[in-house]
Design an enzyme around this catalytic site. Structure first.
Site, PDB file in Angstrom:
ATOM      1  N   SER A  24       9.121  40.350 -34.848  1.00  0.00           N
ATOM      2  CA  SER A  24       9.684  39.082 -34.362  1.00  0.00           C
ATOM      3  C   SER A  24       9.169  37.906 -35.192  1.00  0.00           C
ATOM      4  CB  SER A  24       9.333  38.877 -32.892  1.00  0.00           C
ATOM      5  OG  SER A  24       7.933  38.991 -32.694  1.00  0.00           O
ATOM      6  N   ASN A 111       0.501  40.320 -24.141  1.00  0.00           N
ATOM      7  CA  ASN A 111       1.457  40.060 -23.059  1.00  0.00           C
ATOM      8  C   ASN A 111       1.227  38.703 -22.380  1.00  0.00           C
ATOM      9  OD1 ASN A 111       2.347  42.554 -23.744  1.00  0.00           O
ATOM     10  ND2 ASN A 111       1.604  43.599 -21.903  1.00  0.00           N
ATOM     11  N   THR A 156      43.775  11.851 -12.682  1.00  0.00           N
ATOM     12  CA  THR A 156      43.517  13.143 -12.052  1.00  0.00           C
ATOM     13  C   THR A 156      44.629  14.049 -12.573  1.00  0.00           C
ATOM     14  OG1 THR A 156      44.864  12.646 -10.118  1.00  0.00           O
ATOM     15  CG2 THR A 156      42.538  12.108  -9.945  1.00  0.00           C
ATOM     16  N   HIS A 157      44.339  15.302 -12.778  1.00  0.00           N
ATOM     17  CA  HIS A 157      45.301  16.236 -13.384  1.00  0.00           C
ATOM     18  C   HIS A 157      45.771  15.763 -14.762  1.00  0.00           C
ATOM     19  CE1 HIS A 157      45.769  17.760  -9.198  1.00  0.00           C
ATOM     20  NE2 HIS A 157      45.723  16.466  -8.920  1.00  0.00           N
ATOM     21  N   SER A 278      40.527  14.703 -44.017  1.00  0.00           N
ATOM     22  CA  SER A 278      41.141  15.973 -44.378  1.00  0.00           C
ATOM     23  C   SER A 278      41.359  15.979 -45.882  1.00  0.00           C
ATOM     24  CB  SER A 278      42.481  16.107 -43.654  1.00  0.00           C
ATOM     25  OG  SER A 278      43.316  17.006 -44.357  1.00  0.00           O
ATOM     26  N   LYS A 284      44.211  11.385 -42.034  1.00  0.00           N
ATOM     27  CA  LYS A 284      43.430  11.967 -40.934  1.00  0.00           C
ATOM     28  C   LYS A 284      42.021  11.418 -40.814  1.00  0.00           C
ATOM     29  CE  LYS A 284      44.303  16.030 -39.482  1.00  0.00           C
ATOM     30  NZ  LYS A 284      44.652  16.606 -38.200  1.00  0.00           N
ATOM     31  N   ASN A 286      39.221  13.053 -38.447  1.00  0.00           N
ATOM     32  CA  ASN A 286      39.026  14.118 -37.462  1.00  0.00           C
ATOM     33  C   ASN A 286      37.727  13.955 -36.679  1.00  0.00           C
ATOM     34  OD1 ASN A 286      41.399  15.419 -38.236  1.00  0.00           O
ATOM     35  ND2 ASN A 286      40.361  16.492 -39.906  1.00  0.00           N
ATOM     36  N   GLU A 291      34.213  17.685 -31.549  1.00  0.00           N
ATOM     37  CA  GLU A 291      34.685  19.074 -31.408  1.00  0.00           C
ATOM     38  C   GLU A 291      33.523  20.059 -31.407  1.00  0.00           C
ATOM     39  OE1 GLU A 291      37.595  17.997 -34.732  1.00  0.00           O
ATOM     40  OE2 GLU A 291      38.490  19.796 -33.873  1.00  0.00           O
ATOM     41  N   TYR A 318       5.467  43.951 -18.345  1.00  0.00           N
ATOM     42  CA  TYR A 318       6.066  43.598 -19.634  1.00  0.00           C
ATOM     43  C   TYR A 318       6.836  44.776 -20.220  1.00  0.00           C
ATOM     44  CZ  TYR A 318       6.501  42.342 -24.552  1.00  0.00           C
ATOM     45  OH  TYR A 318       6.999  42.071 -25.810  1.00  0.00           O
ATOM     46  N   GLN A 323      10.977  40.491 -25.783  1.00  0.00           N
ATOM     47  CA  GLN A 323      10.863  39.818 -27.076  1.00  0.00           C
ATOM     48  C   GLN A 323      12.202  39.179 -27.483  1.00  0.00           C
ATOM     49  OE1 GLN A 323       8.336  41.324 -30.385  1.00  0.00           O
ATOM     50  NE2 GLN A 323      10.280  41.929 -31.283  1.00  0.00           N
ATOM     51  N   LYS A 326      13.309  35.002 -27.302  1.00  0.00           N
ATOM     52  CA  LYS A 326      13.019  33.835 -28.144  1.00  0.00           C
ATOM     53  C   LYS A 326      14.176  33.397 -29.038  1.00  0.00           C
ATOM     54  CE  LYS A 326       8.442  35.313 -28.127  1.00  0.00           C
ATOM     55  NZ  LYS A 326       8.997  36.587 -27.657  1.00  0.00           N
TER      56      LYS A 326
HETATM   57  N1  ARG Z   1       6.121  39.806 -29.953  1.00  0.00           N
HETATM   58  C1  ARG Z   1       5.984  40.224 -28.589  1.00  0.00           C
HETATM   59  C2  ARG Z   1       6.973  39.449 -27.726  1.00  0.00           C
HETATM   60  O1  ARG Z   1       7.514  38.528 -28.161  1.00  0.00           O
HETATM   61  C3  ARG Z   1       4.596  39.950 -28.135  1.00  0.00           C
HETATM   62  C4  ARG Z   1       4.116  40.794 -27.006  1.00  0.00           C
HETATM   63  C5  ARG Z   1       3.943  42.176 -27.424  1.00  0.00           C
HETATM   64  N2  ARG Z   1       3.241  42.939 -26.459  1.00  0.00           N
HETATM   65  C6  ARG Z   1       3.186  44.259 -26.586  1.00  0.00           C
HETATM   66  N3  ARG Z   1       2.505  44.886 -25.703  1.00  0.00           N
HETATM   67  N4  ARG Z   1       3.839  44.890 -27.530  1.00  0.00           N
HETATM   68  O2  ARG Z   1       7.244  39.804 -26.617  1.00  0.00           O
END
Ligand code: ARG
Length: 465
Positions: A24, A111, A156-157, A278, A284, A286, A291, A318, A323, A326
């Site tokens: 990650s 964790n 409205t509408h 454009s 134009k 735009n 948008e 966990y 993971q 993120k």
């Molecule tokens: N990179 C992991 C995450 O984002 C960190 C936690 C990993 N923990 C483990 N026991 N493998 O969740």
């Protein structure tokens, strides 16, 4: 080569594909500040409780600060083999200070570490977003005060309904954004408990001081259940849900701006800074920014959806599935922030086309309700009867291809003989909006008051454009 952090019982390292799916670091490196802050607080607490010696804590802390600087200066080499930001930092610490680095992970697990880091990140992001929302509200409230008297059609509408003021329309979004902001602030309150010290899932046998680390990291208190601490991603879901609802508001507004800036409507003028030309059609202009803001909800709500689906079947505590929280959250919150910035810039440059709005405001028999209200107020008719009579007057105007205020008194009296010329006072768009003085109504006086109330409140919070 086996992994230095956990490879003790492994004979060989992970396959190339395993490494790719497992890593990650490509995206969680942006948590480096939070990770180092968390480690510093943890190390200090380990020293204060006598779990580590003061000398070790000093070495560790100095090393962590050096790493922070290396990363900030772009001099740090992230390694995919080390999976994530936590292990990248720890391995570098080992290179810098030697085996003492291995003591930092006492009474901690990745964790609780990742939960802490990500909470710190989301908290900081929420604070920034709340400020951005406030700035957009401020810009809109100023537009509202400035254009409190500008009449425009209210729909409205998407059918012309009753005239309103441009300022009133702006204030509608100030209210929505106010709720959005309070949703973020509310989520922030709930997330502000520190998972650090929950360790892998069960807590720890070391005599740690969780209150100390919680306080050092600006949390209100430590989380109360170690399993929940490492299994919880509500705080991400809440932030994403608040962003989604707000992005819906931005998207609706963006849609209006697209319509309003079209050649057919010409209600507003958008600046060069927030439109594009454009390459083939020279005429134009735009509304690309609008948008794209309209489109951002797709990935923001998508991120909520994605994480909700990741979480829904996970047993405690966990799982590596988590993971996946993120990347989607970073993308969604970055884009929500960008949408807010673009909307703020576009709105502060936007100019209403006053004449055009006024002309349209009178179209579509928009003051028909004012006739009905007059019949109730002056002739004391029941509203349903007044509604019916007004309907006949509108039909007559439509047949003669006239606006309501262009009809003759004689014609109106053919429908209802008791009508007097006094009715013409309510037929103009200006008088129509002026009369709507009820709390929250569209009358310029009410709009000006409400806009100023918002401006004052936002300035008191230190917000301005
Ligand atoms: N990179 C992991 C995450 O984002 C960190 C936690 C990993 N923990 C483990 N026991 N493998 O969740």
């Amino acid at each position: 080569m086996t992994n230095k952090m956990w490879g003790g019982r492994f004979a060989s390292g992970p396959s190339e594909i395993m490494e790719e799916i497992n890593a990650s670091i490509g995206y969680d490196q942006r948590l480096y500040n939070q990770d180092i802050d968390g480690s510093l607080a943890h190390a200090k607490m380990l020293g204060d409780t006598g779990i580590l010696t003061a000398a070790d804590v000093k070495k560790i802390s100095k090393g962590l600060e050096d790493i922070r600087k290396e990363i900030a200066d772009g001099k740090f080499e992230f390694s995919r083999q080390l999976e994530d930001i936590h292990m990248n930092v720890e391995q570098r610490l080992r290179e810098l200070i030697g085996d003492t680095a291995g003591r930092l992970h006492t009474a901690r697990s990745r964790n609780d570490q990742v939960a802490t880091d990500f909470k710190l990140y989301i908290r900081q992001t929420i604070d920034h977003l709340a400020e951005q929302i406030g700035t957009l509200q401020y810009v809109l409230a100023q537009k509202a005060a400035e254009h409190a008297d500008v009449v425009m059609p209210g729909y409205t509408h998407l059918q012309s309904a009753q005239p309103v003021t441009f300022g009133h329309h702006c204030l509608a979004y100030v209210e929505m954004l106010g709720r959005d902001r309070s949703r973020f602030k509310d989520a922030r309150k709930r997330l502000n408990e520190c998972p650090l010290g929950a360790a892998a899932l069960a807590g720890t046998s070391f005599p740690i001081d969780r209150k100390q680390t919680a306080k050092a990291l600006g949390f209100d208190r430590p989380t109360a259940n170690s399993l929940d601490s490492v299994a919880d991603r509500d705080f991400v879901l809440e932030a994403l849900s608040a962003a989604s609802i707000s992005a819906i508001h931005l998207s609706r507004f963006a849609e209006e701006l697209v319509i309003w800036s079209s050649a057919e409507f010409r209600f507003i003028h958008l600046s060069d800074g927030y439109t594009t030309g454009s390459s083939i059609m020279p005429q134009k202009r735009n509304p690309d920014a609008a948008e794209l803001i309209r489109a951002k909800i797709g990935r923001i709500l998508g991120a909520f959806n994605s994480l909700a689906i990741v979480m829904k079947g996970l047993p405690l505590a966990y799982s590596k599935d988590m993971q996946e929280d993120k990347e989607v959250a970073f993308d969604a919150l970055d884009n929500y922030s960008l949408a807010l910035a673009a909307m703020t810039g576009m709105i502060s440059d936007m100019e209403p086309n006053v004449e055009r709005l006024a002309k349209s405001a009178g179209g579509g028999f928009s003051t028909a309700t004012d006739i009905a209200d007059w019949l109730v107020r002056v002739l004391a008719l029941p509203f349903r009867d007044a509604h019916h009579i007004t309907g006949s007057i509108v039909a007559m105007a439509e047949k003669q291809d006239l606006q309501l205020d262009q009809l003759s008194l004689e014609d109106m009296q053919k429908v209802e003989p008791k009508i007097t010329k006094d009715i013409f006072n309510v037929l103009s768009v200006e008088n129509s909006v002026k009369s709507r003085t009820s709390y929250g109504g569209t009358a310029p006086t009410a709009v000006r008051k409400m806009a100023n109330k918002w401006i004052k409140a936002l300035e008191k919070e230190g917000l301005s454009s």
